[in-house]
Design a protein around this motif. Structure first.
Motif, PDB file in Angstrom:
ATOM      1  N   LEU A   1     -75.110  28.794  15.495  1.00 40.19           N
ATOM      2  CA  LEU A   1     -76.011  28.056  16.378  1.00 40.19           C
ATOM      3  C   LEU A   1     -77.458  28.142  15.925  1.00 40.19           C
ATOM      4  CD1 LEU A   1     -74.721  28.817  19.995  1.00 40.19           C
ATOM      5  CD2 LEU A   1     -75.036  26.554  18.956  1.00 40.19           C
ATOM      6  N   ILE A   2     -77.886  29.339  15.505  1.00 32.28           N
ATOM      7  CA  ILE A   2     -79.302  29.486  15.107  1.00 32.28           C
ATOM      8  C   ILE A   2     -79.495  29.279  13.604  1.00 32.28           C
ATOM      9  CG2 ILE A   2     -79.845  31.020  17.047  1.00 32.28           C
ATOM     10  CD1 ILE A   2     -79.894  33.368  15.005  1.00 32.28           C
ATOM     11  N   GLY A   3     -78.373  29.043  12.897  1.00 34.94           N
ATOM     12  CA  GLY A   3     -78.482  28.723  11.478  1.00 34.94           C
ATOM     13  C   GLY A   3     -78.865  29.897  10.603  1.00 34.94           C
ATOM     14  N   GLN A   4     -78.602  31.106  11.057  1.00 35.53           N
ATOM     15  CA  GLN A   4     -78.826  32.265  10.182  1.00 35.53           C
ATOM     16  C   GLN A   4     -77.921  33.427  10.590  1.00 35.53           C
ATOM     17  OE1 GLN A   4     -83.044  33.034  11.787  1.00 35.53           O
ATOM     18  NE2 GLN A   4     -82.467  35.075  11.078  1.00 35.53           N
ATOM     19  N   GLU A   5     -77.543  34.213   9.607  1.00 29.30           N
ATOM     20  CA  GLU A   5     -76.733  35.393   9.898  1.00 29.30           C
ATOM     21  C   GLU A   5     -77.602  36.464  10.539  1.00 29.30           C
ATOM     22  OE1 GLU A   5     -74.963  36.394   6.104  1.00 29.30           O
ATOM     23  OE2 GLU A   5     -73.104  35.369   6.688  1.00 29.30           O
ATOM     24  N   LEU A   6     -77.030  37.215  11.464  1.00 30.13           N
ATOM     25  CA  LEU A   6     -77.734  38.335  12.084  1.00 30.13           C
ATOM     26  C   LEU A   6     -77.446  39.562  11.237  1.00 30.13           C
ATOM     27  CD1 LEU A   6     -76.749  37.519  15.786  1.00 30.13           C
ATOM     28  CD2 LEU A   6     -79.044  37.322  14.796  1.00 30.13           C
ATOM     29  N   ARG A   7     -78.438  39.988  10.462  1.00 35.00           N
ATOM     30  CA  ARG A   7     -78.208  41.106   9.546  1.00 35.00           C
ATOM     31  C   ARG A   7     -79.393  42.066   9.551  1.00 35.00           C
ATOM     32  NH1 ARG A   7     -74.052  39.182   9.963  1.00 35.00           N
ATOM     33  NH2 ARG A   7     -72.584  38.421   8.421  1.00 35.00           N
ATOM     34  N   VAL A   8     -79.070  43.368   9.434  1.00 37.01           N
ATOM     35  CA  VAL A   8     -80.111  44.388   9.272  1.00 37.01           C
ATOM     36  C   VAL A   8     -79.895  45.057   7.919  1.00 37.01           C
ATOM     37  CG1 VAL A   8     -80.360  44.801  11.759  1.00 37.01           C
ATOM     38  CG2 VAL A   8     -78.693  46.128  10.450  1.00 37.01           C
ATOM     39  N   ALA A   9     -80.836  45.911   7.534  1.00 39.37           N
ATOM     40  CA  ALA A   9     -80.758  46.535   6.215  1.00 39.37           C
ATOM     41  C   ALA A   9     -79.544  47.446   6.111  1.00 39.37           C
ATOM     42  CB  ALA A   9     -82.032  47.333   5.964  1.00 39.37           C
ATOM     43  N   ALA A  10     -78.955  47.506   4.924  1.00 35.33           N
ATOM     44  CA  ALA A  10     -77.870  48.459   4.667  1.00 35.33           C
ATOM     45  C   ALA A  10     -78.383  49.859   5.003  1.00 35.33           C
ATOM     46  CB  ALA A  10     -77.469  48.380   3.205  1.00 35.33           C
ATOM     47  N   GLY A  11     -77.535  50.697   5.552  1.00 31.69           N
ATOM     48  CA  GLY A  11     -77.960  52.067   5.859  1.00 31.69           C
ATOM     49  C   GLY A  11     -78.489  52.224   7.272  1.00 31.69           C
ATOM     50  N   THR A  12     -78.707  51.086   7.977  1.00 30.62           N
ATOM     51  CA  THR A  12     -79.168  51.171   9.367  1.00 30.62           C
ATOM     52  C   THR A  12     -78.071  51.783  10.224  1.00 30.62           C
ATOM     53  OG1 THR A  12     -80.434  49.154   9.069  1.00 30.62           O
ATOM     54  CG2 THR A  12     -79.992  49.813  11.343  1.00 30.62           C
ATOM     55  N   GLY A  13     -78.457  52.682  11.146  1.00 25.20           N
ATOM     56  CA  GLY A  13     -77.500  53.119  12.166  1.00 25.20           C
ATOM     57  C   GLY A  13     -76.938  54.497  11.973  1.00 25.20           C
ATOM     58  N   LEU A  14     -75.822  54.718  12.678  1.00 26.27           N
ATOM     59  CA  LEU A  14     -75.251  56.054  12.784  1.00 26.27           C
ATOM     60  C   LEU A  14     -74.280  56.356  11.668  1.00 26.27           C
ATOM     61  CD1 LEU A  14     -74.407  55.813  16.577  1.00 26.27           C
ATOM     62  CD2 LEU A  14     -76.373  56.959  15.563  1.00 26.27           C
ATOM     63  N   ALA A  15     -73.747  57.614  11.684  1.00 25.66           N
ATOM     64  CA  ALA A  15     -72.727  58.005  10.714  1.00 25.66           C
ATOM     65  C   ALA A  15     -71.468  57.175  10.921  1.00 25.66           C
ATOM     66  CB  ALA A  15     -72.400  59.486  10.880  1.00 25.66           C
TER      67      ALA A  15
ATOM     68  N   LEU B   1     -79.328  38.715  20.936  1.00 23.96           N
ATOM     69  CA  LEU B   1     -79.826  38.924  19.568  1.00 23.96           C
ATOM     70  C   LEU B   1     -80.153  37.581  18.916  1.00 23.96           C
ATOM     71  CD1 LEU B   1     -77.555  41.809  18.165  1.00 23.96           C
ATOM     72  CD2 LEU B   1     -79.834  41.973  19.201  1.00 23.96           C
ATOM     73  N   ALA B   2     -79.327  36.586  19.180  1.00 27.31           N
ATOM     74  CA  ALA B   2     -79.575  35.260  18.608  1.00 27.31           C
ATOM     75  C   ALA B   2     -80.851  34.655  19.185  1.00 27.31           C
ATOM     76  CB  ALA B   2     -78.375  34.340  18.861  1.00 27.31           C
ATOM     77  N   VAL B   3     -81.016  34.737  20.502  1.00 27.97           N
ATOM     78  CA  VAL B   3     -82.203  34.151  21.143  1.00 27.97           C
ATOM     79  C   VAL B   3     -83.468  34.880  20.682  1.00 27.97           C
ATOM     80  CG1 VAL B   3     -83.383  33.742  23.343  1.00 27.97           C
ATOM     81  CG2 VAL B   3     -80.922  33.321  23.148  1.00 27.97           C
ATOM     82  N   GLY B   4     -83.426  36.223  20.701  1.00 32.36           N
ATOM     83  CA  GLY B   4     -84.603  37.001  20.310  1.00 32.36           C
ATOM     84  C   GLY B   4     -84.993  36.738  18.871  1.00 32.36           C
ATOM     85  N   THR B   5     -84.002  36.653  18.011  1.00 34.44           N
ATOM     86  CA  THR B   5     -84.272  36.387  16.591  1.00 34.44           C
ATOM     87  C   THR B   5     -84.892  35.010  16.412  1.00 34.44           C
ATOM     88  OG1 THR B   5     -82.425  37.788  15.961  1.00 34.44           O
ATOM     89  CG2 THR B   5     -83.201  36.248  14.302  1.00 34.44           C
ATOM     90  N   LYS B   6     -84.315  34.042  17.106  1.00 36.48           N
ATOM     91  CA  LYS B   6     -84.818  32.665  17.013  1.00 36.48           C
ATOM     92  C   LYS B   6     -86.254  32.578  17.552  1.00 36.48           C
ATOM     93  CE  LYS B   6     -83.843  28.244  16.168  1.00 36.48           C
ATOM     94  NZ  LYS B   6     -83.629  27.748  14.812  1.00 36.48           N
ATOM     95  N   ALA B   7     -86.559  33.475  18.511  1.00 37.36           N
ATOM     96  CA  ALA B   7     -87.919  33.498  19.075  1.00 37.36           C
ATOM     97  C   ALA B   7     -88.904  34.223  18.154  1.00 37.36           C
ATOM     98  CB  ALA B   7     -87.896  34.163  20.452  1.00 37.36           C
ATOM     99  N   GLY B   8     -88.416  34.693  17.017  1.00 37.27           N
ATOM    100  CA  GLY B   8     -89.317  35.239  16.010  1.00 37.27           C
ATOM    101  C   GLY B   8     -89.397  36.756  15.950  1.00 37.27           C
ATOM    102  N   VAL B   9     -88.594  37.457  16.758  1.00 37.26           N
ATOM    103  CA  VAL B   9     -88.634  38.917  16.726  1.00 37.26           C
ATOM    104  C   VAL B   9     -87.731  39.413  15.590  1.00 37.26           C
ATOM    105  CG1 VAL B   9     -88.281  41.040  18.067  1.00 37.26           C
ATOM    106  CG2 VAL B   9     -88.889  38.901  19.236  1.00 37.26           C
ATOM    107  N   ASP B  10     -88.187  40.434  14.883  1.00 38.64           N
ATOM    108  CA  ASP B  10     -87.360  41.048  13.847  1.00 38.64           C
ATOM    109  C   ASP B  10     -86.102  41.636  14.502  1.00 38.64           C
ATOM    110  OD1 ASP B  10     -87.162  42.411  11.012  1.00 38.64           O
ATOM    111  OD2 ASP B  10     -86.739  43.982  12.518  1.00 38.64           O
ATOM    112  N   LEU B  11     -84.949  41.388  13.890  1.00 37.67           N
ATOM    113  CA  LEU B  11     -83.675  41.761  14.524  1.00 37.67           C
ATOM    114  C   LEU B  11     -83.576  43.264  14.806  1.00 37.67           C
ATOM    115  CD1 LEU B  11     -80.808  41.135  15.490  1.00 37.67           C
ATOM    116  CD2 LEU B  11     -80.069  41.140  13.096  1.00 37.67           C
ATOM    117  N   GLU B  12     -83.981  44.100  13.841  1.00 36.33           N
ATOM    118  CA  GLU B  12     -83.849  45.542  14.057  1.00 36.33           C
ATOM    119  C   GLU B  12     -84.893  46.055  15.056  1.00 36.33           C
ATOM    120  OE1 GLU B  12     -81.454  47.379  13.697  1.00 36.33           O
ATOM    121  OE2 GLU B  12     -82.246  49.409  13.839  1.00 36.33           O
TER     122      GLU B  12
END
Ligand code: NAD
Length: 321
Positions: A295-309, A195-206
């Motif tokens: 390491l990548i200088g940013q928190e890995l975060r998605v929007a509130a409400g993402t995901g399962l119950a 997730l860190a590498v993909g995010t740093k490569a510019g892909v949206d985390l979600e």
């Protein structure tokens, strides 16, 4: 042991033992307890449990003895130490170790006291203190079938009857519990890394997470468990990283004792130790994700409400601890 309601001796009234003993009392088992912190037994004594000054005194009275202690060292001291369980347990008596531990202590007892006919089971648990309080622990039991069958009503007072698994002979319960935790911690580190590498490569985390979910690389961790960090910023302080490091160390010890090289597990343990050194003993078990965020200088975060119950995520979290 008497047929219906044996007197249960319980040693170790911490985060897990307090809930477990509450449920034993609620199920009608008479209880005798011991802990190095007498104050830890206040609630149980109020509810009718007896107090024993030492593990030996407890074992001399109880029909079966349960230990729920932090590490193998504690188990060894309580069982083999001065005024320990073995100094009081009658020949043929039953000892169930529910700690997350390794087989060495029980193995030694079986060899050194072979003539005394002790019945010994390892029965570590998953489900965290929440599961202990709810009487819904998952329990992995190693030992002889007849002994497992005999103590099953006692285990059912603390665990989910459908998830009390007799997983094999002596030591199998410890091994299953350690392997579950090892794999979950490995999932965590591997997931944080990609997730860190993909995010740093510019892909949206979600977008990245959804692509992983739709791919052969999907896992319950990617789909569910990681959301507590990504969505809520919760690194699960309910299970301290110091204890996670203890489990990873035991897992490596187990691998060493059976002669299997485990390069990946060793690496995961090092990442966990780095996170513990960086963020402290009491940081949550998911804090290694934070190492990658730093390491990548940013928190890995998605929007509130993402995901399962929420219920589904709790079930997943039970797996780790
Ligand atoms: P804890 O530290 O909260 O409780 C341990 C208890 O043992 C304490 O009350 C302590 O005073 C007592 N103790 C220590 N040494 C003793 C001695 N010599 N004699 C008598 N009592 C003694 O630990 P916990 O969280 O309850 O965990 C217990 C075991 O269960 C550990 O092996 C842990 O890895 C495992 N486990 C914990 C969780 C969790 O979420 N906390 C989940 C699953 C498994």
């Amino acid at each position: 042991m008497s047929a219906q309601r044996p007197l249960v001796g319980f040693i170790g009234l911490g985060n897990m033992g307090s809930g477990m003993t509450r449920n034993l009392l609620a199920a009608g088992f008479p209880l005798i307890v011991n802990d190095i912190r007498r104050e830890a037994a206040a609630e149980q004594l109020d509810a009718g449990a007896e107090w024993a000054e030492t593990p030996a005194a407890l074992a001399a009275r109880a029909d079966l003895v349960i230990t729920m202690l932090p590490t193998p060292k504690h188990v060894d001291l309580v069982v083999n130490g001065p005024a320990g369980v073995l100094a009081g347990l009658a020949d043929g008596g039953t000892w169930i170790d529910m700690s997350t531990s390794v087989p060495e202590v029980a193995d030694r007892v079986r060899v050194e006291h072979a003539g005394r006919g002790f019945k010994i089971l390892d029965a570590p648990v998953s489900g965290m203190s929440v599961g202990a309080a709810a009487g819904m622990l998952q329990i992995f039991v190693g030992g002889d079938s007849a002994d497992v069958l005999r103590v099953r009503p006692v285990l059912e007072a603390m665990g989910d009857p459908e998830r009390i698994l007799h997983v094999g002979g002596h030591g199998a319960g410890y091994a299953v519990k350690l392997m579950i935790n090892q794999l979950w911690f490995s999932h965590l580190v591997a997931t944080a890394e990609v997730l860190a590498v993909g995010t740093k490569a510019g892909v949206d985390l979600e977008v990245l997470r959804q692509a992983l979910i739709a791919s052969p690389a999907n896992s319950a961790f990617v789909e569910r468990d990681v959301l507590s960090v990504l969505r809520d910023g919760d690194y699960d302080e309910g299970f301290a990283i110091a204890l996670a490091c203890k489990d990873l160390g035991l897992s490596i010890d187990l691998a060493r004792s059976v002669g299997v090289p485990t390069e990946l597990s060793a690496l995961v343990e090092q990442v966990y130790r780095r996170a513990r050194a960086q963020y402290g003993d009491l940081a949550g078990e998911m804090t290694p994700v934070k190492l990658y965020e730093d390491l990548i200088g940013q928190e890995l975060r998605v929007a509130a409400g993402t995901g399962l119950a929420a219920g589904a995520e709790l079930a997943g979290a039970e797996v780790a601890a």
